[in-house]
Each structure stands twice: as structure tokens, then as C-alpha cells.
Design a protein around this motif. Structure first.
Motif, PDB file in Angstrom:
ATOM      1  N   LEU A 109       0.846  -1.194   0.000  1.00  0.00           N
ATOM      2  CA  LEU A 109       0.000   0.000   0.000  1.00  0.00           C
ATOM      3  C   LEU A 109       0.882   1.244   0.000  1.00  0.00           C
ATOM      4  CD1 LEU A 109      -2.669   1.639   0.484  1.00  0.00           C
ATOM      5  CD2 LEU A 109      -2.275   1.260   2.946  1.00  0.00           C
ATOM      6  N   ALA A 110       0.646   2.122  -0.966  1.00  0.00           N
ATOM      7  CA  ALA A 110       1.302   3.426  -0.999  1.00  0.00           C
ATOM      8  C   ALA A 110       0.277   4.490  -0.601  1.00  0.00           C
ATOM      9  CB  ALA A 110       1.859   3.723  -2.386  1.00  0.00           C
ATOM     10  N   ILE A 111       0.659   5.361   0.319  1.00  0.00           N
ATOM     11  CA  ILE A 111      -0.233   6.433   0.769  1.00  0.00           C
ATOM     12  C   ILE A 111       0.322   7.762   0.292  1.00  0.00           C
ATOM     13  CG2 ILE A 111      -1.327   7.558   2.728  1.00  0.00           C
ATOM     14  CD1 ILE A 111      -1.105   4.991   4.280  1.00  0.00           C
ATOM     15  N   LEU A 112      -0.480   8.482  -0.471  1.00  0.00           N
ATOM     16  CA  LEU A 112      -0.122   9.800  -0.989  1.00  0.00           C
ATOM     17  C   LEU A 112      -1.102  10.781  -0.378  1.00  0.00           C
ATOM     18  CD1 LEU A 112       1.145   7.724  -2.978  1.00  0.00           C
ATOM     19  CD2 LEU A 112       0.635   9.320  -4.821  1.00  0.00           C
ATOM     20  N   ALA A 113      -0.632  11.622   0.536  1.00  0.00           N
ATOM     21  CA  ALA A 113      -1.546  12.410   1.360  1.00  0.00           C
ATOM     22  C   ALA A 113      -1.167  13.884   1.376  1.00  0.00           C
ATOM     23  CB  ALA A 113      -1.568  11.857   2.789  1.00  0.00           C
ATOM     24  N   SER A 114      -2.187  14.710   1.582  1.00  0.00           N
ATOM     25  CA  SER A 114      -1.967  16.138   1.789  1.00  0.00           C
ATOM     26  C   SER A 114      -2.102  16.498   3.266  1.00  0.00           C
ATOM     27  CB  SER A 114      -2.977  16.945   0.958  1.00  0.00           C
ATOM     28  OG  SER A 114      -4.302  16.633   1.345  1.00  0.00           O
TER      29      SER A 114
ATOM     30  N   TRP B 274       4.161   2.198   2.241  1.00  0.00           N
ATOM     31  CA  TRP B 274       5.115   3.251   1.878  1.00  0.00           C
ATOM     32  C   TRP B 274       4.349   4.556   1.785  1.00  0.00           C
ATOM     33  CZ3 TRP B 274       5.133   6.557  -2.357  1.00  0.00           C
ATOM     34  CH2 TRP B 274       6.293   7.313  -2.552  1.00  0.00           C
ATOM     35  N   CYS B 275       4.925   5.631   2.342  1.00  0.00           N
ATOM     36  CA  CYS B 275       4.283   6.939   2.307  1.00  0.00           C
ATOM     37  C   CYS B 275       5.119   7.909   1.487  1.00  0.00           C
ATOM     38  CB  CYS B 275       4.110   7.500   3.722  1.00  0.00           C
ATOM     39  SG  CYS B 275       2.888   6.639   4.710  1.00  0.00           S
ATOM     40  N   ALA B 276       4.465   8.643   0.624  1.00  0.00           N
ATOM     41  CA  ALA B 276       5.141   9.723  -0.101  1.00  0.00           C
ATOM     42  C   ALA B 276       5.409  10.864   0.867  1.00  0.00           C
ATOM     43  CB  ALA B 276       4.272  10.204  -1.252  1.00  0.00           C
ATOM     44  N   PRO B 277       6.400  11.693   0.597  1.00  0.00           N
ATOM     45  CA  PRO B 277       6.629  12.868   1.447  1.00  0.00           C
ATOM     46  C   PRO B 277       5.365  13.713   1.547  1.00  0.00           C
ATOM     47  CG  PRO B 277       8.476  12.554  -0.048  1.00  0.00           C
ATOM     48  CD  PRO B 277       7.410  11.581  -0.479  1.00  0.00           C
ATOM     49  N   TYR B 278       5.217  14.370   2.678  1.00  0.00           N
ATOM     50  CA  TYR B 278       4.023  15.158   2.981  1.00  0.00           C
ATOM     51  C   TYR B 278       3.659  16.101   1.829  1.00  0.00           C
ATOM     52  CZ  TYR B 278       1.141  18.714   5.318  1.00  0.00           C
ATOM     53  OH  TYR B 278       0.139  19.581   5.657  1.00  0.00           O
ATOM     54  N   GLY B 279       2.427  15.965   1.338  1.00  0.00           N
ATOM     55  CA  GLY B 279       1.907  16.877   0.338  1.00  0.00           C
ATOM     56  C   GLY B 279       2.404  16.666  -1.078  1.00  0.00           C
ATOM     57  N   GLN B 280       3.290  15.694  -1.293  1.00  0.00           N
ATOM     58  CA  GLN B 280       3.906  15.547  -2.618  1.00  0.00           C
ATOM     59  C   GLN B 280       3.246  14.406  -3.422  1.00  0.00           C
ATOM     60  OE1 GLN B 280       8.211  15.631  -2.703  1.00  0.00           O
ATOM     61  NE2 GLN B 280       8.294  16.894  -0.849  1.00  0.00           N
ATOM     62  N   TYR B 281       1.946  14.371  -3.404  1.00  0.00           N
ATOM     63  CA  TYR B 281       1.263  13.296  -4.116  1.00  0.00           C
ATOM     64  C   TYR B 281       1.374  13.467  -5.631  1.00  0.00           C
ATOM     65  CZ  TYR B 281      -2.637  16.651  -4.351  1.00  0.00           C
ATOM     66  OH  TYR B 281      -3.408  17.761  -4.565  1.00  0.00           O
ATOM     67  N   ARG B 282       1.342  14.694  -6.112  1.00  0.00           N
ATOM     68  CA  ARG B 282       1.479  14.893  -7.558  1.00  0.00           C
ATOM     69  C   ARG B 282       2.870  14.460  -8.022  1.00  0.00           C
ATOM     70  NH1 ARG B 282      -0.990  19.591  -5.757  1.00  0.00           N
ATOM     71  NH2 ARG B 282      -3.077  20.060  -6.615  1.00  0.00           N
ATOM     72  N   GLN B 283       3.901  14.900  -7.290  1.00  0.00           N
ATOM     73  CA  GLN B 283       5.267  14.559  -7.681  1.00  0.00           C
ATOM     74  C   GLN B 283       5.476  13.052  -7.677  1.00  0.00           C
ATOM     75  OE1 GLN B 283       4.214  16.836  -5.559  1.00  0.00           O
ATOM     76  NE2 GLN B 283       5.690  18.511  -5.224  1.00  0.00           N
ATOM     77  N   ALA B 284       4.909  12.370  -6.661  1.00  0.00           N
ATOM     78  CA  ALA B 284       5.087  10.920  -6.566  1.00  0.00           C
ATOM     79  C   ALA B 284       4.453  10.207  -7.754  1.00  0.00           C
ATOM     80  CB  ALA B 284       4.497  10.404  -5.258  1.00  0.00           C
ATOM     81  N   LEU B 285       3.268  10.657  -8.164  1.00  0.00           N
ATOM     82  CA  LEU B 285       2.568   9.990  -9.257  1.00  0.00           C
ATOM     83  C   LEU B 285       3.151  10.335 -10.619  1.00  0.00           C
ATOM     84  CD1 LEU B 285      -1.126  10.264  -8.063  1.00  0.00           C
ATOM     85  CD2 LEU B 285       0.039   8.144  -8.665  1.00  0.00           C
ATOM     86  N   LEU B 286       3.653  11.541 -10.764  1.00  0.00           N
ATOM     87  CA  LEU B 286       4.091  11.978 -12.085  1.00  0.00           C
ATOM     88  C   LEU B 286       5.540  11.629 -12.384  1.00  0.00           C
ATOM     89  CD1 LEU B 286       2.330  15.471 -12.158  1.00  0.00           C
ATOM     90  CD2 LEU B 286       1.582  13.352 -13.247  1.00  0.00           C
ATOM     91  N   ALA B 287       6.344  11.282 -11.358  1.00  0.00           N
ATOM     92  CA  ALA B 287       7.735  10.899 -11.607  1.00  0.00           C
ATOM     93  C   ALA B 287       7.768   9.528 -12.279  1.00  0.00           C
ATOM     94  CB  ALA B 287       8.518  10.871 -10.296  1.00  0.00           C
TER      95      ALA B 287
ATOM     96  N   LEU C  35       7.776   5.761  -5.877  1.00  0.00           N
ATOM     97  CA  LEU C  35       6.473   5.091  -5.947  1.00  0.00           C
ATOM     98  C   LEU C  35       6.509   3.959  -6.959  1.00  0.00           C
ATOM     99  CD1 LEU C  35       3.463   4.895  -5.245  1.00  0.00           C
ATOM    100  CD2 LEU C  35       3.016   6.608  -7.026  1.00  0.00           C
ATOM    101  N   ALA C  36       7.043   4.207  -8.133  1.00  0.00           N
ATOM    102  CA  ALA C  36       7.118   3.164  -9.155  1.00  0.00           C
ATOM    103  C   ALA C  36       7.995   2.014  -8.690  1.00  0.00           C
ATOM    104  CB  ALA C  36       7.661   3.750 -10.455  1.00  0.00           C
ATOM    105  N   ARG C  37       9.097   2.325  -8.005  1.00  0.00           N
ATOM    106  CA  ARG C  37       9.994   1.255  -7.520  1.00  0.00           C
ATOM    107  C   ARG C  37       9.328   0.440  -6.419  1.00  0.00           C
ATOM    108  NH1 ARG C  37      13.916   5.221  -8.767  1.00  0.00           N
ATOM    109  NH2 ARG C  37      13.739   6.198  -6.708  1.00  0.00           N
ATOM    110  N   PHE C  38       8.469   1.066  -5.631  1.00  0.00           N
ATOM    111  CA  PHE C  38       7.749   0.330  -4.584  1.00  0.00           C
ATOM    112  C   PHE C  38       6.768  -0.671  -5.181  1.00  0.00           C
ATOM    113  CE2 PHE C  38       4.122   0.211  -1.499  1.00  0.00           C
ATOM    114  CZ  PHE C  38       4.778  -0.469  -0.478  1.00  0.00           C
ATOM    115  N   ALA C  39       6.271  -0.408  -6.385  1.00  0.00           N
ATOM    116  CA  ALA C  39       5.331  -1.281  -7.103  1.00  0.00           C
ATOM    117  C   ALA C  39       4.112  -1.615  -6.248  1.00  0.00           C
ATOM    118  CB  ALA C  39       6.038  -2.564  -7.544  1.00  0.00           C
ATOM    119  N   PRO C  40       3.310  -0.603  -5.922  1.00  0.00           N
ATOM    120  CA  PRO C  40       2.190  -0.834  -5.002  1.00  0.00           C
ATOM    121  C   PRO C  40       1.060  -1.639  -5.637  1.00  0.00           C
ATOM    122  CG  PRO C  40       2.069   1.371  -5.893  1.00  0.00           C
ATOM    123  CD  PRO C  40       3.363   0.789  -6.394  1.00  0.00           C
ATOM    124  N   ASP C  41       0.364  -2.399  -4.799  1.00  0.00           N
ATOM    125  CA  ASP C  41      -0.890  -3.019  -5.205  1.00  0.00           C
ATOM    126  C   ASP C  41      -2.044  -2.026  -5.041  1.00  0.00           C
ATOM    127  OD1 ASP C  41       0.129  -5.793  -5.597  1.00  0.00           O
ATOM    128  OD2 ASP C  41       0.580  -5.590  -3.464  1.00  0.00           O
TER     129      ASP C  41
END
Length: 628
Positions: free
Chosen positions: A68-73, A97-110, A115-121
Motif C-alpha cells: 500500500l502506498a499512501i499519498l496524502a496532503s 510506503w508513504c510519499a513525502p508530505y503533500g507531494q502526491y502529484r510529484q510521486a505519481l508523475l515521476a 512510488l514506481a519502484r515500490f510497485a504498489p498493489d
């Protein structure tokens, strides 16, 4: 409100957790954590349980590993123990795995980021209304508010699709609406008010998520289960640490998320097993007689039982299989269903067991009759002693802790989340009726003089089609829920399955079975993949509902696959079987279908079988096949 009130309390949960820490074997500690996660717990006890879960341990039989990847604001770190423990209670061993605080766009768009290396379900997109606020001004018209909402929803839709491109199931967290009003009750009628904007955005978000196949974590559900919005979120904690959800509410938040993830993995319960006396109706039918039961208008208690029956009937309509397990004489128990105010009818019950045997034994019989695993069952009984016995003897069965007041039965059963759904298909509407029709089929088989004659009299038709948008949700359900007739036990989220179907050379097949007793619905899914320059087809995955076993359906399905292969000039078919503790029944399936083999097992225990298409298409004598 007490957290997780639908779970039974433990006499000394903290002491039990401390005692479980003594062991050093990771698997024993994991099992202890899972056992104890079935009890009511607060934030502190949840943290203790989380520390009991070993790190980097293999998921044993009965648990499914997921990422589980959590992308949160907003701040979520304090919620992670509750999510892990709740996942464990729902049958999932979660790595988070949690993305850095507030950086959900950056995590998804990189493209090649963490995030891609974590390969979340799963990807949880946990946003709040302060993130990219829609401040259109109090004088905004409905059209202006609608346009601003559409722009934000379209951005989210793009992010969902980026997450799905990673093969993950994206879960969108809904918004917590403002608890302060500028106009009082008139707020919703002012298009530009914060309340109206938040309501409009939340509604549009949910509608679009449904269209995109994105499950929604409904924060209104979390609020209701924690005692209201003020119990779920504390303004002081928001301003101090950007905590949208308070630590005290973390166990409930974690459970609501975990039940959605479990549903997406096919781990929701399928069958509701009901006691009768003082559970479905007031009174004891054997003592009071059917005419003396407390039901319907005239008393608060009677109306409460009627309301509970309405809720049960609606569960049956949405596809939950209904069964009865009652200590009663069968004739007397069935007479109770003739009461004038009964909402439930005897025909609604797919399995009816009323005798004086212990209920654990009878629940095993019900599971066997319906062809379901015990982990698909929920047992509801007003008697705490009966609930305790079933929990002890059948820990795989979910047993909500029912209150003394029968007026609260629907709320507690709903709160348990046992029947969480991430889709709703036309087949779901027919499921309870289909299980009941199986009893008629079984009766017909008992009266038949030979098996061939019985199969011919069923007048079966197999409808074969390629998986499309209309059948995709049900296909994913079947792939994730089926354990026995499952050749490889590969599981898919809906997003991942879409990617698989879009792969060149892959064909997805859906099969429905209709007979003289009715429509069995979508009963089998097969994935094939072209190999060796498209001269060989691999049957990559094949699942079939146990409700149709013993009718030769697998032979008819293979005839469809073989005919399609012949028409496309394929020279051979290959089938794989990967053994698990629950799919031994199909270990020799390919041999029975005429395949050669098996080849020696690989390192994962998988064996391979081969069918030379020069042998032609095998016959299917009892089933008429129709391509749709």
C-alpha cells in the motif's frame, strides 16, 4: 463512542499482547497478532499489536501479502499502525510506503520515482479540502462553482489513471465537509459557500470515481463509526500537526480502509448465517408458537425486528447469500416464516438448518451445502454464549458482537464491514436466488436414475464471450474470490486486470451458464496468452465457481478455447497448474481434458501440460455452447 464496537471485547488484551511478545518465531508472533486483532482495541493497544507484527515475514496460508502506498496532503504517519493491524484482521499482510508530505502529484508523475519502484498493489490518495481549495467567492453562480469543481475532478482523474498505469488499485479518500456554517441551514443553497462547494466537489468526485472504477474511502462512514465528525477530527490537532484524523479515531479509520482493500482482493464475506429466536424475530417459536412471535407494528420491539429483517432482505437482494442456523425443530422453525409480518420468506433462505446439534457443526454443514469456505460466512446470534462457542470453534467465521437492544442490530451488522463492496454487478442481484436454485438442482440429481440423464435434463447453455466493460467487475470478483477451482491463483486488482487484458496476445474469456432452473451468472473466467510466435496458447489463468462443479462445464469451456485456437491456426495449447493448499481438486484437470504431461515441476512447484491441436476439438455432449 467506543472504537470498533462490533468486535468482541477481550478480558485483558494488553496483557495478551505482552505475553505474545515472549515468542521469537516470527510466524508464531504473526499468528498471535492476527488472533488478537479480532478483538476490540484502542489506539494504544493498536500500537502494541503493530509492534507484535514481524517485519519482512512471508505471508502464511490464509493471509495475502499486499503493498500500500499512501499519498496524502495531511499527516498520516500516526495512522500506519492502525492500518497494518486492521489489514491483518481482514486477511491482508500489508507493507506500507508513504510519499513525502503533500507531494502526491510529484510521486505519481515521476516516471521512475520511489512510488514506481515500490510497485504498489494499492494507492490511497488521501486529500483534504484545504488542498487546492476552490475559493470561487460567495457571489459565485452555480455554473461558476460547477466549472471549478469539474477542473479539480479532471485533475484527480488524471492522477488516478497515472496510478492505474502502475498496475495499482487507486483508492480515493472523500472530503470531510466544513463543520462551520456562514449562513446556517441556508449554506447549501449558496453555490459559492464553503459548505456547498465541498458538497458539490465530494459528490462529483464520487460519481467520477465510480465511472473510473476507483473505490472511495468514505470519510462520512469513518465519522459515523467514531461518533461524529468532531470525534474523527480535532481542529487543534489539525493546526498543530496537520492531523486530519485524530489518534483516537485511528483504529476505525484503519479498519474502513482495510475493508475496502480486502474487498478489492475478493476477501469480503459472501454469506449471512442467522439464528432465529430473538434474532430474526422476538420470542421463541417453539414456546410461543408462530402467532406469539413479536414482529411488526404494535410494539417497539416488534418494529425493531421488522426493521432488521428489511436490512437482511436488502443484503440478500444485493447478492449476500442468506442461511439459517437455529436450535429448533425444523417444522416449527419454518412455520415462523408464515407469520403475517415476516419480511423474510422461506424462499429467501438458501440453506436452512434447524436442529438441536451444536451450531459450530451446523455452520460447517451450511458451508459445505453452499460450497463456500468458512471464511466466507458471517454468523449473527443474540446469544453471547453461542457467539463465543462459534468464535472458538470456527475462528474463520466472522461473528459480530450484537448488542442487547435489537433496534441496533442493523447498525452493528453494517458497521462490521463484513460485506464491504467495491463493485455491484447484475450478477450480484441474482446470487442469493442462484444458491437457492442449486438446492433444486441437488434435489433433481437425487431423483435422477443416472448422471448422464440428469445432465441432459438440466438443458444447459454455456454463453462464451470476451471480457468487456460490462463483465470486467464480476470477472475480477471471481478471480479474487475463487480458491478451489483456480489453476494458478493469480490475483488482480481491477486496474491491473485492465492492463493485462490490453496486453498484445492476451485474450480474456467470460462464461455464463444457464439451465432449466435459471441463470447461474458468470461462472468462469479464463485468460490465454500467445506464446512462441503465436503458434501456442498458454492458459494463464482459469477459475470457475464451485456452484457449477460436476456438470461438465470445464469440458465445454475447453472446447470453446480449442475451437478458437484452431480457427486462429494455433498449433498447441499449454496449461499451468500451481499447487496451493486449497486447489488440489484441479491438480489433474488438464490430464482429464486430454492434455499430455505433466512436465517436471519448476522451482515454484508449477507443472505444465500440453495439448496438440491436431487432435481436434473435444466434444461437449451435455452443454450447448453459444458465442455472444
Amino acid at each position: 463512542m467506543e472504537q470498533l464496537f462490533w468486535l468482541p471485547p477481550h478480558a485483558d488484551l494488553s496483557g495478551a499482547i505482552r505475553a505474545a511478545r515472549v515468542g521469537t518465531d516470527p510466524q508464531i508472533r504473526l499468528q498471535a497478532a492476527r488472533n488478537l486483532s479480532a478483538f476490540r482495541r484502542d489506539f494504544v493497544q493498536t500500537g502494541m499489536l503493530d509492534r507484535l507484527i514481524p517485519q519482512a515475514v512471508e505471508a502464511p496460508e490464509g493471509l495475502r501479502a499486499c503493498r500500500l502506498a499512501i499519498l496524502a496532503s495531511h499527516t498520516v504517519e500516526h495512522l500506519l499502525p492502525a492500518i497494518r493491524v486492521a489489514c491483518l484482521a481482514r486477511g491482508l499482510l500489508a507493507e506500507i510506503w508513504c510519499a513525502p508530505y503533500g507531494q502526491y502529484r510529484q510521486a505519481l508523475l515521476a516516471p521512475d520515482g520511489d512510488l514506481a519502484r515500490f510497485a504498489p498493489d494499492f494507492i490511497l490518495l488521501a486529500l483534504d479540502r484545504w488542498d487546492t481549495p476552490l475559493d470561487v467567492g460567495l457571489g459565485a453562480t452555480s455554473e461558476m462553482a460547477e466549472a471549478a469543481t469539474a477542473r479539480r475532478v479532471e485533475e484527480l482523474r488524471g492522477l488516478w489513471r497515472r496510478g492505474r498505469a502502475l498496475g495499482a488499485t487507486v483508492i480515493q479518500q472523500s472530503l470531510i465537509r466544513p463543520d462551520t456554517r456562514l449562513f446556517g441551514s441556508y449554506d447549501r443553497q449558496v453555490p459559492g459557500s464553503p459548505t456547498a462547494i465541498a458538497a458539490r466537489l465530494d459528490s462529483a468526485l464520487c460519481d467520477t470515481a465510480k465511472a473510473e472504477g476507483v473505490p472511495v474511502l468514505d470519510m462520512e462512514v469513518c465519522a459515523a463509526l467514531t461518533g461524529g465528525a468532531q470525534a474523527l477530527g480535532d481542529p487543534a490537532r489539525w493546526h498543530q500537526a496537520k492531523q486530519l484524523v485524530t489518534p483516537a479515531a485511528a483504529p476505525t479509520y484503519g479498519d474502513v480502509l482495510a475493508r475496502i482493500m480486502a474487498a478489492a482482493c475478493g476477501l469480503s464475506r459472501k454469506c449471512l448465517v442467522l439464528d432465529l429466536d430473538n434474532t430474526v424475530w422476538g420470542g421463541v417459536v417453539g414456546d410461543d408458537g408462530p402467532e406469539g412471535l413479536r414482529l411488526g407494528q404494535g410494539s417497539p420491539e416488534g418494529e425493531s425486528y421488522t426493521a432488521f429483517q428489511h436490512y437482511i432482505a436488502q443484503l440478500g437482494q444485493r447478492g449476500i447469500v442468506l442461511a439459517v442456523c437455529s436450535k429448533n425443530d425444523t417444522d416449527m422453525a419454518e412455520r415462523g416464516f408464515a407469520h403475517a409480518d415476516m419480511v423474510l420468506k422461506r424462499g429467501d433462505i438458501a440453506a436452512f438448518v434447524a436442529n438441536w446439534d451444536d451450531k459450530a457443526t451446523n455452520i460447517r454443514m451450511i458451508a459445505q451445502t453452499l460450497g463456500l469456505g468458512l471464511d466466507a460466512l458471517v454468523f449473527v446470534d443474540d446469544n453471547p454464549a453461542e457467539r463465543a462457542i462459534v468464535r472458538r470453534e470456527l475462528p474463520m467465521v466472522a461473528v459480530p458482537e450484537m448488542p442487547d437492544d435489537c433496534a441496533l442490530y442493523p447498525q452493528v451488522l453494517a458497521a462490521s464491514g463484513c460485506f464491504e463492496a467495491v463493485s455491484f454487478t447484475p450478477d450480484d442481484l441474482q446470487r442469493n436466488r442462484s444458491y437457492a436454485a442449486n438446492n433444486a438442482r441437488a434435489a433433481a440429481m437425487q431423483g435422477a436414475t443416472d448422471l448422464d440423464g440428469y445432465l441432459r435434463e438440466l438443458d444447459m447453455r454455456l454463453l462464451a464471450s470476451r471480457i468487456d466493460d460490462a463483465s470486467l467487475a464480476r470477472a475480477v470478483q471471481l478471480l479474487n474470490k475463487t480458491n478451489q477451482f483456480n489453476l494458478t491463483t493469480r490475483r488482480y486488482g481491477e486496474a491491473e486486470f485492465r492492463l493485462v487484458l490490453a496486453t498484445p496476445g492476451v485474450q480474456g474469456w467470460a462464461f455464463r451458464l444457464i439451465d432449466r432452473f435459471g441463470d447461474n451468472g458468470l461462472v468462469s473466467v479464463v485468460l490465454t496468452r500467445a506464446e512462441a510466435d503465436e503458434q501456442r496458447n498458454l492458459i494463464e489463468n482459469w477459475v470457475m465457481s464451485c456452484r457449477v462443479l460436476g456438470r461438465g462445464v470445464e469440458n465445454a469451456i475447453f472446447a470453446v478455447l480449442a475451437l478458437d485456437a484452431c480457427e486462429r491456426g494455433v498449433g498447441a495449447m499449454r496449461g499451468e497448474y500451481r499447487p496451493t493448499p486449497r486447489n488440489a481438486m484441479v491438480s489433474t484437470l488438464y490430464g482429464r481434458l486430454g492434455f499430455d504431461g505433466p512436465d517436471p515441476a519448476g522451482t515454484d512447484g508449477a507443472v505444465s501440460w500440453r495439448y496438440d491441436m491436431r487432435r481436434g476439438v473435444p466434444p461437449s455432449p451435455f452443454i450447448k455452447v453459444e458465442m455472444t
